[in-house]
Write a protein that holds these residues in place. Structure first.
Motif, PDB file in Angstrom:
ATOM      1  N   ASP A   1      -2.473  13.163   0.689  1.00 33.73           N
ATOM      2  CA  ASP A   1      -1.740  12.476   1.996  1.00 33.73           C
ATOM      3  C   ASP A   1      -0.559  11.827   1.597  1.00 33.73           C
ATOM      4  O   ASP A   1       0.232  11.347   2.303  1.00 33.73           O
ATOM      5  N   GLY A   2      -0.774  11.192   0.343  1.00 39.40           N
ATOM      6  CA  GLY A   2       0.302  10.116  -0.366  1.00 39.40           C
ATOM      7  C   GLY A   2       0.608   9.024   0.413  1.00 39.40           C
ATOM      8  O   GLY A   2       1.586   8.416   0.870  1.00 39.40           O
ATOM      9  N   GLY A   3      -0.524   8.522   0.881  1.00 33.83           N
ATOM     10  CA  GLY A   3      -0.675   7.180   1.931  1.00 33.83           C
ATOM     11  C   GLY A   3      -0.489   5.932   1.044  1.00 33.83           C
ATOM     12  O   GLY A   3      -0.362   5.994  -0.239  1.00 33.83           O
ATOM     13  N   SER A   4      -0.493   5.095   1.850  1.00 35.23           N
ATOM     14  CA  SER A   4      -0.226   3.578   1.185  1.00 35.23           C
ATOM     15  C   SER A   4      -1.546   3.251   0.221  1.00 35.23           C
ATOM     16  O   SER A   4      -1.083   2.378  -0.704  1.00 35.23           O
ATOM     17  N   ASP A   5      -2.470   3.779   0.592  1.00 39.87           N
ATOM     18  CA  ASP A   5      -3.685   3.356  -0.230  1.00 39.87           C
ATOM     19  C   ASP A   5      -3.489   3.844  -1.890  1.00 39.87           C
ATOM     20  O   ASP A   5      -4.182   3.578  -2.764  1.00 39.87           O
ATOM     21  N   ASP A   6      -2.378   4.520  -1.928  1.00 38.46           N
ATOM     22  CA  ASP A   6      -2.022   5.235  -3.553  1.00 38.46           C
ATOM     23  C   ASP A   6      -1.943   3.927  -4.386  1.00 38.46           C
ATOM     24  O   ASP A   6      -1.968   4.269  -5.516  1.00 38.46           O
ATOM     25  N   GLU A   7      -1.443   2.754  -3.884  1.00 36.64           N
ATOM     26  CA  GLU A   7      -1.093   1.971  -4.699  1.00 36.64           C
ATOM     27  C   GLU A   7      -1.803   0.557  -4.589  1.00 36.64           C
ATOM     28  O   GLU A   7      -1.767  -0.003  -3.289  1.00 36.64           O
ATOM     29  N   TRP A   8      -2.342  -0.090  -5.527  1.00 40.68           N
ATOM     30  CA  TRP A   8      -3.011  -1.263  -5.544  1.00 40.68           C
ATOM     31  C   TRP A   8      -3.142  -2.164  -6.720  1.00 40.68           C
ATOM     32  O   TRP A   8      -2.622  -1.471  -7.758  1.00 40.68           O
ATOM     33  N   GLY A   9      -3.513  -3.466  -6.524  1.00 38.51           N
ATOM     34  CA  GLY A   9      -3.529  -4.238  -7.609  1.00 38.51           C
ATOM     35  C   GLY A   9      -4.940  -4.714  -7.954  1.00 38.51           C
ATOM     36  O   GLY A   9      -5.819  -4.619  -7.039  1.00 38.51           O
ATOM     37  N   GLU A  10      -5.368  -4.913  -9.268  1.00 34.84           N
ATOM     38  CA  GLU A  10      -6.695  -5.307  -9.519  1.00 34.84           C
ATOM     39  C   GLU A  10      -6.402  -6.645 -10.421  1.00 34.84           C
ATOM     40  O   GLU A  10      -5.850  -6.335 -11.358  1.00 34.84           O
ATOM     41  N   PHE A  11      -7.440  -7.883 -10.033  1.00 37.76           N
ATOM     42  CA  PHE A  11      -7.056  -8.857 -11.166  1.00 37.76           C
ATOM     43  C   PHE A  11      -8.313  -8.773 -12.140  1.00 37.76           C
ATOM     44  O   PHE A  11      -9.412  -8.347 -11.742  1.00 37.76           O
ATOM     45  N   ARG A  12      -8.232  -9.076 -13.462  1.00 41.14           N
ATOM     46  CA  ARG A  12      -9.243  -9.186 -14.141  1.00 41.14           C
ATOM     47  C   ARG A  12     -10.301 -10.078 -13.694  1.00 41.14           C
ATOM     48  O   ARG A  12     -11.683  -9.880 -13.705  1.00 41.14           O
ATOM     49  N   HIS A  13      -9.877 -11.350 -13.264  1.00 41.46           N
ATOM     50  CA  HIS A  13     -10.767 -12.370 -12.865  1.00 41.46           C
ATOM     51  C   HIS A  13     -11.441 -12.061 -11.491  1.00 41.46           C
ATOM     52  O   HIS A  13     -12.393 -12.694 -10.931  1.00 41.46           O
ATOM     53  N   HIS A  14     -11.018 -10.866 -10.974  1.00 43.46           N
ATOM     54  CA  HIS A  14     -11.829 -10.438  -9.608  1.00 43.46           C
ATOM     55  C   HIS A  14     -12.518  -9.008  -9.844  1.00 43.46           C
ATOM     56  O   HIS A  14     -12.706  -8.490  -8.904  1.00 43.46           O
ATOM     57  N   GLY A  15     -12.811  -8.784 -11.079  1.00 44.09           N
ATOM     58  CA  GLY A  15     -13.557  -7.491 -11.323  1.00 44.09           C
ATOM     59  C   GLY A  15     -12.760  -6.409 -10.669  1.00 44.09           C
ATOM     60  O   GLY A  15     -11.717  -6.240 -10.904  1.00 44.09           O
ATOM     61  N   GLY A  16     -13.770  -5.395 -10.067  1.00 44.14           N
ATOM     62  CA  GLY A  16     -12.983  -4.154  -9.535  1.00 44.14           C
ATOM     63  C   GLY A  16     -12.293  -4.482  -8.097  1.00 44.14           C
ATOM     64  O   GLY A  16     -11.760  -3.520  -7.269  1.00 44.14           O
ATOM     65  N   LYS A  17     -12.185  -5.585  -7.459  1.00 44.17           N
ATOM     66  CA  LYS A  17     -11.694  -5.734  -6.253  1.00 44.17           C
ATOM     67  C   LYS A  17     -10.093  -5.352  -6.293  1.00 44.17           C
ATOM     68  O   LYS A  17      -9.318  -5.858  -6.904  1.00 44.17           O
ATOM     69  N   ARG A  18     -10.086  -4.512  -5.203  1.00 47.68           N
ATOM     70  CA  ARG A  18      -8.402  -3.836  -4.940  1.00 47.68           C
ATOM     71  C   ARG A  18      -7.604  -4.726  -4.007  1.00 47.68           C
ATOM     72  O   ARG A  18      -8.409  -4.803  -2.936  1.00 47.68           O
ATOM     73  N   PHE A  19      -6.455  -5.085  -4.330  1.00 48.33           N
ATOM     74  CA  PHE A  19      -5.374  -5.520  -3.569  1.00 48.33           C
ATOM     75  C   PHE A  19      -4.394  -4.674  -3.156  1.00 48.33           C
ATOM     76  O   PHE A  19      -3.690  -4.286  -4.014  1.00 48.33           O
ATOM     77  N   TYR A  20      -4.658  -4.267  -2.034  1.00 47.08           N
ATOM     78  CA  TYR A  20      -3.565  -3.262  -1.453  1.00 47.08           C
ATOM     79  C   TYR A  20      -2.436  -4.014  -0.730  1.00 47.08           C
ATOM     80  O   TYR A  20      -1.238  -3.681  -0.857  1.00 47.08           O
ATOM     81  N   ASP A  21      -2.548  -5.159  -0.473  1.00 48.31           N
ATOM     82  CA  ASP A  21      -1.367  -6.071   0.246  1.00 48.31           C
ATOM     83  C   ASP A  21      -0.624  -6.634  -0.817  1.00 48.31           C
ATOM     84  O   ASP A  21      -1.404  -7.452  -1.661  1.00 48.31           O
ATOM     85  N   PHE A  22       0.656  -6.395  -1.291  1.00 49.33           N
ATOM     86  CA  PHE A  22       1.273  -7.119  -2.441  1.00 49.33           C
ATOM     87  C   PHE A  22       1.426  -8.491  -2.058  1.00 49.33           C
ATOM     88  O   PHE A  22       1.802  -9.404  -3.082  1.00 49.33           O
TER      89      PHE A  22
END
Ligand SMILES: Nc1nc2c(ncn2[C@@H]2O[C@H](COP(=O)(O)OP(=O)(O)OP(=O)(O)O)[C@@H](O)[C@H]2O)c(=O)[nH]1
Length: 779
Positions: free
Chosen positions: A93-114
């Protein structure tokens, strides 16, 4: 100034960083990802360096096309930010969930809001270095996952600062420089040396530190920011043309968002449009389209990336073809799987036959894998026979372990209670047997050595394809081990028989045996020659004239030895003995007789003569009047032969030694000849002839086939993996054959000339550009 002099409009000019190489790199990454985690392509890092607030983070952000880095007039980047861009497959669907950030110090937590990513960078910076401007070299690692980025690493570094402020240490400048250098000295790191246009380029910290790390300028791109806030009446044209400080890869001028733009939440899209407008409105920058704007900067980086990939290709190709070759070989080694019983039977028979052929070939020196560095197979067996066994026997002294005293004692023991009339043959036989028996151990050892060699050869013949059948391998090993043992036993029994035969009958008629006559002759000569330098022996020499007759007497006494080699008693020996008997005077005190004849005659004879020469009555009276009771000394428990060697004894010893040596040589030659023959017959050739039959008898059994051909699970897994790897590598090989052309075309497409028209863009690029609408810069 025509419109064409300016950068093309952002919608068509967007040259997403790396977008052109994405298809190539993706293919390569896919290939290497399938081959395992270690085989990945190393793309260069891109690091931004420059003085504080020069606009580094702004440049990075503009390149990435997302608004997520802390920026401000004050020091913002206080810890290195390692930004790993990772390409993901776009969702359907090419939705906004396609892009996210992950910090090493936060393990696998995904940050979708830049914006949240930016806040987290600030919070994490403060967590380590506090809020008061402290700086640290401790990295913050952020991964950005997006379908629109190329797998590449960007590094945002703290800006170079001169005067310590807040919690900064006094040596802040040196610390930051060291930190920056540790990144940019890596040859695969591209350097964006950022200098604000409103400062003096000649004093640029960025160019200075980049020059230190990259003196040839092969990987440094000069970036001039803040062109919009230069002093009125000034411009950066000369800087951009490289007239102020030349740079091999040149400069790109950019206009990023000002602090005001940031505060007003102006988007990157708008900023790019504004940048384009800015350059269009400044005549000073006419004709410099290839060095103006963030899109041009991205283009330059793309060029370098393509070159880097091109440089990697030959190496990749050879890596792939090497891996292909090795994997094909490995796969082959796992062989086919046979499902039917008949197929399995044929496979087993094939293994056994091949093994036996390899065994025979190795023994006969026909092996295909013959070494040129060392002896192998049959040649080692020959070496053991000739250079180990025969050589060792040749070096043995036949009289080793036999002292003169031993021989003398043996001679005396052999004569028993009497003084022997002749030198008896018993001691010779006893001694020679004793010496022959010494040949048994090395002969048996030789057989053992050959046995060990055959075991080694048997291991060497195990084909690699047998590795997948450990049960069969083990059983074959057992069978051949037992079989060789079975060959070793008769070989050793035969060796014992050979030695026993040699000891059982001492064939003094052997044509090569020295014989008694010759031995006496040689011994006499030796004794004679040994006497010459001892004039002290003269008194005894006075009887020299009689020596001939005494010698004859000896010869007679040695008549058992005085035979010719053909076994007949020599006439010379008999005649000489007879003559000597006639002519030898009684009471001869010469040395030159044999102890058996002359031993003890001197003293006893003279005493006897004295008594006999007197009248009987006188003599009797003398005896009984003068003699008191005689007590004998107790004999010692262990009796040794007398320590004084008479010369006769010396002759006897010499003769015995000559005989020993002569006969021992005959036996040694026999043993040197027969032992290898026995080993070859009973062990080596027997194993060659019979191994196949034994295998068939012991292993080629209907009820054993399944068990013997049972593969361990891991082999099945390995075969599967090898087949898959082989498939991937074949694909990779084909892909790489196509790549150089693609890479070249990509590079041509990125010449810093006019952009291709929208319709000319590759479909992958076009779709991304279109989806953004404003030519957002992706990586
Ligand atoms: N007008 C204008 N302002 C800019 C430009 N580039 C950057 N700035 C502003 O300059 C300030 C510093 O920019 P940053 O991108 O944070 O600079 P930096 O080099 O990353 O700063 P540090 O990481 O703190 O060293 C910000 O307020 C930006 O908005 C530009 O081209 N024009």
């Amino acid at each position: 100034m025509s419109v064409n002099d300016f950068p093309p409009s952002s919608t068509s000019a967007a040259a997403p960083l790396g977008s052109s190489v994405i298809p190539i790199v993706n293919k390569l990454q896919d290939i290497f990802a399938q081959l395992g985690s270690q085989s990945t392509i190393e793309l260069p890092q891109v690091a931004v360096v420059g003085s504080q607030s020069s606009g580094k983070s702004s440049v990075l952000e503009a390149l990435v096309g997302r608004d997520f880095l802390p920026r401000g007039n004050d020091i913002c980047t206080r810890r290195p930010l390692l930004l790993q861009l990772l390409q993901t497959k776009p969702s359907s669907d090419g939705g906004s969930d396609d892009e996210w950030g992950e910090f090493r110090h936060h393990g696998g937590k995904r940050f979708y809001d830049f914006s949240e990513i930016r806040r987290e960078i600030e919070a994490e910076t403060n967590r380590v270095v506090g809020e008061n401007k402290g700086v640290s070299d401790q990295q913050i690692c952020l991964k950005i996952f997006s379908p629109n980025v190329l797998d590449i690493t960007l590094v945002d570094l703290p800006g170079i600062t001169k005067v310590p402020v807040g919690d900064q240490p006094t040596d802040i400048e040196a610390r930051i420089r060291t930190m920056i250098l540790s990144y940019i000295k890596n040859p695969s790191c591209l350097i964006l040396a950022v200098t604000p246009a409103n400062s003096d380029l000649a004093n640029s910290d960025a160019l200075q530190i980049a020059g230190n790390a990259d003196p040839d300028g092969h990987r440094t791109i000069g970036v001039i920011t803040k062109l919009d806030i230069m002093d009125r009446g000034t411009d950066a044209r000369n800087h951009l043309l490289g007239k102020t400080i030349p740079l091999r890869l040149g400069y790109v001028g950019v206009v990023n968002r000002s602090q005001e733009d940031i505060l007003l939440n102006r988007s990157i899209k708008d900023a790019l449009i504004a940048e384009e407008k800015f350059f269009l409105s400044r005549p000073a920058y006419s004709g410099l389209t290839d060095r103006l704007g963030v899109p041009q900067l991205a283009k330059k980086l793309n060029q370098i990336l393509v070159q880097h990939i091109k440089a990697l290709l030959p190496n990749l190709k050879s890596r792939i073809s090497n891996a292909l070759f090795a994997t094909a070989k490995e796969y082959e080694s796992y062989g086919d799987i046979k499902e039917t019983r008949a197929g399995q039977g044929a496979l087993l028979l094939n293994f056994l036959t091949k093994y036996c052929e390899a065994y025979s070939s190795t023994l006969e020196g026909r092996s295909k894998e013959m070494s040129t560095h060392e002896l192998s197979g049959g040649a080692r067996i020959h070496y053991i026979f000739q250079s180990v066994f025969v050589k060792s026997l040749e070096e043995v002294d036949p009289c080793e372990g036999l002292t003169d005293d031993d021989i003398r004692t043996a001679v005396q023991n052999a004569t028993g209670p009497r003084s022997a009339l002749f030198v008896p043959d018993v001691p010779f036989e006893v001694l020679v047997r004793r010496q022959i028996s010494r040949l048994l151990d090395p002969s048996l050892q030789c057989a053992r050595f050959i046995f060990d060699e055959l075991i080694k050869i048997s291991h060497h013949c195990m084909m690699t394809e047998l590795q997948r059948f450990p049960v069969l391998q083990k059983r074959m090993d057992e069978v051949i081990g037992n079989f060789l043992h079975e060959g070793l036993e008769p070989a050793q029994a035969m060796i014992r028989d050979i030695l026993e035969m040699e000891m059982d009958y001492i064939n003094t008629s052997h044509p090569n045996f020295i014989g008694g006559t010759k031995a006496v002759e040689v011994a006499m000569q030796q004794v004679k020659s040994s006497r010459i330098p001892h004039p002290i022996a003269r008194p005894k020499d006075t009887v020299e004239p009689e020596k001939a007759s005494s010698s004859a007497s000896q010869i007679k006494s040695l008549s058992f030895l005085g035979r010719q080699a053909n076994g007949l008693i020599s006439d010379q020996g008999v005649l000489a003995a007879a003559d000597a008997e006639k002519s030898a005077p009684a009471g001869n005190t010469s040395w030159s007789g044999f102890s058996s004849i002359f031993r003890g005659s001197d003293g006893q004879a003279s005493a006897k003569n004295n008594l006999l020469n007197k009248p009987l009555s006188e003599a009797t009276q003398d005896v009984y009047q003068n003699l008191s009771t005689i007590y004998l000394k107790e004999p010692p428990t262990v009796l040794k032969s007398s320590e004084n060697h008479s010369e006769q004894e010396a002759v006897e010893i010499k003769i015995t030694k000559l005989l020993l040596k002569s006969y021992y040589d005959i036996v040694r030659k026999n043993v040197e000849d027969l032992v290898p023959k026995a080993i070859m017959h009973f062990l080596v050739n027997y194993s060659k002839r019979e191994l196949h039959n034994v295998f068939i008898e012991k292993l080629y059994r209907e009820n054993l086939i399944e068990e013997l051909l049972k593969e361990p699970d891991e082999i099945a897994i390995k075969r599967k993996r090898a087949r898959e790897t082989l498939h991937i590598l074949q694909q990779a090989n084909r892909t790489l054959d196509e790549l150089p052309l693609e890479a070249e075309s990509v590079e041509r497409g990125y010449r810093t000339g006019p952009e291709p028209k929208h319709e000319e863009l590759p479909s992958s690029r076009r779709s991304r550009t279109d989806s953004n609408g404003y030519g957002r810069i992706h990586m």
